[in-house]
Design a protein around this motif. Structure first.
Motif, PDB file in Angstrom:
ATOM      1  N   UNK A 174      -1.404  12.910 -10.249  1.00  0.00           N
ATOM      2  CA  UNK A 174      -0.608  12.010  -9.629  1.00  0.00           C
ATOM      3  C   UNK A 174       0.130  12.794  -8.435  1.00  0.00           C
ATOM      4  N   UNK A 175       0.118  14.132  -8.396  1.00  0.00           N
ATOM      5  CA  UNK A 175       0.505  14.556  -6.910  1.00  0.00           C
ATOM      6  C   UNK A 175      -0.347  14.540  -6.016  1.00  0.00           C
ATOM      7  N   UNK A 176      -1.725  14.555  -6.318  1.00  0.00           N
ATOM      8  CA  UNK A 176      -2.807  14.484  -5.409  1.00  0.00           C
ATOM      9  C   UNK A 176      -2.957  13.148  -4.859  1.00  0.00           C
ATOM     10  N   UNK A 177      -3.021  12.129  -5.649  1.00  0.00           N
ATOM     11  CA  UNK A 177      -2.844  10.860  -5.427  1.00  0.00           C
ATOM     12  C   UNK A 177      -1.803  10.239  -4.450  1.00  0.00           C
ATOM     13  N   UNK A 178      -0.579  10.933  -4.608  1.00  0.00           N
ATOM     14  CA  UNK A 178       0.634  10.816  -3.707  1.00  0.00           C
ATOM     15  C   UNK A 178       0.378  11.445  -2.220  1.00  0.00           C
ATOM     16  N   UNK A 179      -0.387  12.705  -2.329  1.00  0.00           N
ATOM     17  CA  UNK A 179      -0.615  13.339  -0.970  1.00  0.00           C
ATOM     18  C   UNK A 179      -1.603  12.346  -0.392  1.00  0.00           C
ATOM     19  N   UNK A 180      -2.631  11.943  -0.954  1.00  0.00           N
ATOM     20  CA  UNK A 180      -3.909  11.220  -0.428  1.00  0.00           C
ATOM     21  C   UNK A 180      -3.103   9.975  -0.007  1.00  0.00           C
ATOM     22  N   UNK A 181      -2.386   9.320  -0.717  1.00  0.00           N
ATOM     23  CA  UNK A 181      -1.438   8.107  -0.064  1.00  0.00           C
ATOM     24  C   UNK A 181      -0.708   8.317   1.052  1.00  0.00           C
ATOM     25  N   UNK A 182      -0.003   9.402   1.166  1.00  0.00           N
ATOM     26  CA  UNK A 182       0.912   9.757   2.242  1.00  0.00           C
ATOM     27  C   UNK A 182      -0.295   9.949   3.652  1.00  0.00           C
ATOM     28  N   UNK A 183      -1.275  10.376   3.280  1.00  0.00           N
ATOM     29  CA  UNK A 183      -2.245  10.760   4.226  1.00  0.00           C
ATOM     30  C   UNK A 183      -2.935   9.640   4.780  1.00  0.00           C
TER      31      UNK A 183
END
Length: 89
Positions: free
Chosen positions: A14-23
């Motif tokens: 979930x955190x990795x997806x959030x990071x990729x989403x933000x980037x």
């Protein structure tokens, strides 16, 4: 499955997806999926808000500083050196 179970069972993902989403590193489909998930999952939405604020703070804090002259060339040289010394790269 509750929101808490959803996020706790796949916390790292979930955190990795959030990071990729933000980037901006997701496909249109992935963006839609995570947007829907953020609307439905308070835990992930809270994480998203924290990460978005942190990213904005870093951007504002670092945007005024200029890198020293020649830094870009030194980094390129170091990357070339690492690529030549590490097999498989």
């Amino acid at each position: 499955m509750s929101d808490e179970e959803c996020c706790e069972s796949v916390r790292t993902e979930s955190l990795m997806r959030i990071y990729h989403y933000l980037d901006g590193e997701l496909t249109t489909t992935e963006i839609r999926e995570i947007s829907v998930h953020l609307e439905q999952c308070p835990s992930c939405h809270d994480e998203y808000e924290i990460e978005a604020l942190l990213k904005e703070l870093v951007r504002r804090s670092c945007s005024h500083d200029r890198a020293p002259m020649g830094l870009r060339e030194k980094i390129r040289q170091r990357i070339a050196l690492e690529q030549n010394t590490m097999p498989g790269i």
